[in-house]
Design a protein around this motif. Structure first.
Motif, short mmCIF file in Angstrom:
data_model
loop_
_atom_site.label_atom_id
_atom_site.label_comp_id
_atom_site.label_asym_id
_atom_site.label_seq_id
_atom_site.Cartn_x
_atom_site.Cartn_y
_atom_site.Cartn_z
N VAL A 1 0.84 -1.20 0.00
CA VAL A 1 0.00 0.00 0.00
C VAL A 1 0.87 1.25 0.00
O VAL A 1 0.60 2.22 -0.71
CB VAL A 1 -0.96 -0.02 1.21
CG1 VAL A 1 -1.72 1.28 1.31
CG2 VAL A 1 -1.91 -1.20 1.12
N THR A 2 1.95 1.23 0.78
CA THR A 2 2.86 2.37 0.82
C THR A 2 3.53 2.56 -0.54
O THR A 2 3.68 3.70 -1.01
CB THR A 2 3.92 2.16 1.91
OG1 THR A 2 3.26 1.94 3.15
CG2 THR A 2 4.82 3.36 2.03
N LEU A 3 3.92 1.46 -1.17
CA LEU A 3 4.55 1.55 -2.48
C LEU A 3 3.56 2.11 -3.51
O LEU A 3 3.94 2.94 -4.35
CB LEU A 3 5.04 0.17 -2.92
CG LEU A 3 5.83 0.10 -4.20
CD1 LEU A 3 7.08 0.96 -4.10
CD2 LEU A 3 6.20 -1.34 -4.51
N LEU A 4 2.31 1.68 -3.44
CA LEU A 4 1.29 2.22 -4.34
C LEU A 4 1.12 3.72 -4.14
O LEU A 4 1.07 4.48 -5.11
CB LEU A 4 -0.04 1.50 -4.11
CG LEU A 4 -1.23 2.04 -4.89
CD1 LEU A 4 -1.07 1.77 -6.38
CD2 LEU A 4 -2.53 1.46 -4.37
N ARG A 5 1.05 4.15 -2.91
CA ARG A 5 0.91 5.58 -2.62
C ARG A 5 2.10 6.38 -3.14
O ARG A 5 1.94 7.48 -3.67
CB ARG A 5 0.73 5.81 -1.13
CG ARG A 5 -0.61 5.40 -0.63
CD ARG A 5 -0.77 5.69 0.82
NE ARG A 5 -2.08 5.23 1.29
CZ ARG A 5 -2.41 5.11 2.55
NH1 ARG A 5 -1.54 5.44 3.48
NH2 ARG A 5 -3.60 4.69 2.88
N GLN A 6 3.29 5.84 -2.98
CA GLN A 6 4.48 6.54 -3.46
C GLN A 6 4.48 6.65 -4.98
O GLN A 6 4.83 7.70 -5.53
CB GLN A 6 5.74 5.82 -3.00
CG GLN A 6 6.01 5.96 -1.53
CD GLN A 6 7.23 5.20 -1.09
OE1 GLN A 6 7.82 4.45 -1.87
NE2 GLN A 6 7.61 5.36 0.17
N ARG A 7 4.08 5.59 -5.65
CA ARG A 7 4.04 5.63 -7.11
C ARG A 7 2.98 6.61 -7.60
O ARG A 7 3.21 7.35 -8.56
CB ARG A 7 3.77 4.24 -7.66
CG ARG A 7 4.95 3.33 -7.54
CD ARG A 7 4.66 1.96 -8.06
NE ARG A 7 5.83 1.11 -7.96
CZ ARG A 7 5.82 -0.18 -8.16
NH1 ARG A 7 4.69 -0.80 -8.47
NH2 ARG A 7 6.92 -0.88 -8.04
N LEU A 8 1.82 6.60 -6.97
CA LEU A 8 0.77 7.54 -7.38
C LEU A 8 1.15 8.98 -7.08
O LEU A 8 0.83 9.89 -7.85
CB LEU A 8 -0.55 7.17 -6.73
CG LEU A 8 -1.20 5.88 -7.24
CD1 LEU A 8 -2.44 5.54 -6.43
CD2 LEU A 8 -1.53 5.99 -8.72
N LEU A 9 1.83 9.20 -5.98
CA LEU A 9 2.31 10.55 -5.66
C LEU A 9 3.34 11.01 -6.68
O LEU A 9 3.30 12.16 -7.14
CB LEU A 9 2.91 10.60 -4.25
CG LEU A 9 3.47 11.95 -3.82
CD1 LEU A 9 2.37 13.00 -3.78
CD2 LEU A 9 4.16 11.84 -2.49
N ALA A 10 4.24 10.12 -7.07
CA ALA A 10 5.23 10.46 -8.09
C ALA A 10 4.55 10.78 -9.42
O ALA A 10 4.93 11.73 -10.11
CB ALA A 10 6.22 9.32 -8.26
N LEU A 11 3.53 10.00 -9.77
CA LEU A 11 2.79 10.26 -11.00
C LEU A 11 2.09 11.62 -10.93
O LEU A 11 2.08 12.38 -11.89
CB LEU A 11 1.76 9.16 -11.25
CG LEU A 11 0.91 9.31 -12.49
CD1 LEU A 11 1.76 9.27 -13.75
CD2 LEU A 11 -0.16 8.23 -12.53
N PHE A 12 1.53 11.95 -9.78
CA PHE A 12 0.89 13.25 -9.60
C PHE A 12 1.89 14.39 -9.78
O PHE A 12 1.59 15.39 -10.45
CB PHE A 12 0.24 13.33 -8.20
CG PHE A 12 -0.25 14.69 -7.85
CD1 PHE A 12 -1.41 15.19 -8.42
CD2 PHE A 12 0.45 15.49 -6.96
CE1 PHE A 12 -1.86 16.46 -8.10
CE2 PHE A 12 0.01 16.75 -6.64
CZ PHE A 12 -1.16 17.24 -7.22
N LEU A 13 3.08 14.24 -9.22
CA LEU A 13 4.08 15.29 -9.34
C LEU A 13 4.57 15.44 -10.78
O LEU A 13 4.79 16.56 -11.25
CB LEU A 13 5.25 15.02 -8.39
CG LEU A 13 4.90 15.11 -6.90
CD1 LEU A 13 6.10 14.69 -6.06
CD2 LEU A 13 4.43 16.49 -6.54
N VAL A 14 4.71 14.34 -11.49
CA VAL A 14 5.09 14.40 -12.90
C VAL A 14 4.00 15.09 -13.71
O VAL A 14 4.27 15.94 -14.57
CB VAL A 14 5.37 12.99 -13.45
CG1 VAL A 14 5.47 13.00 -14.96
CG2 VAL A 14 6.64 12.44 -12.84
N ALA A 15 2.74 14.76 -13.41
CA ALA A 15 1.62 15.40 -14.11
C ALA A 15 1.57 16.89 -13.80
O ALA A 15 1.32 17.71 -14.69
CB ALA A 15 0.31 14.73 -13.70
N LEU A 16 1.80 17.24 -12.57
CA LEU A 16 1.81 18.65 -12.18
C LEU A 16 2.89 19.41 -12.95
O LEU A 16 2.65 20.50 -13.45
CB LEU A 16 2.06 18.75 -10.67
CG LEU A 16 1.68 20.03 -9.98
CD1 LEU A 16 0.19 20.26 -10.07
CD2 LEU A 16 2.10 19.97 -8.53
#
Length: 66
Positions: free
Chosen positions: A4-19
């Motif tokens: 779950v932590t790994l999923l959150r980190q990947r989604l956060l990284a994707l959000f930052l790339v999108a931003l």
């Protein structure tokens, strides 16, 4: 590391790339680019990046589901 932590980190990284992709000078470069087949390059960039982000989020979610 819990999945779950790994999923959150990947989604956060994707959000930052999108931003970065949407709110940076990178997107501004396509404002003055010539049209491609009558479609402004900025529209193609925005919708292309949007589609890639959706695809990446789906891939991350599918990887987590397994």
């Amino acid at each position: 590391m819990p999945r779950v932590t790994l999923l959150r980190q990947r989604l956060l990284a994707l959000f930052l790339v999108a931003l970065f992709a949407f709110f940076s000078p990178v997107a501004g470069r396509f404002e003055s680019a010539p049209d491609l087949s009558g479609v402004p390059a900025l529209y193609l960039y925005l919708f292309g990046v949007w589609a890639l982000i959706i695809g990446a989020a789906a891939a991350i979610a599918a990887c987590h589901r397994d």
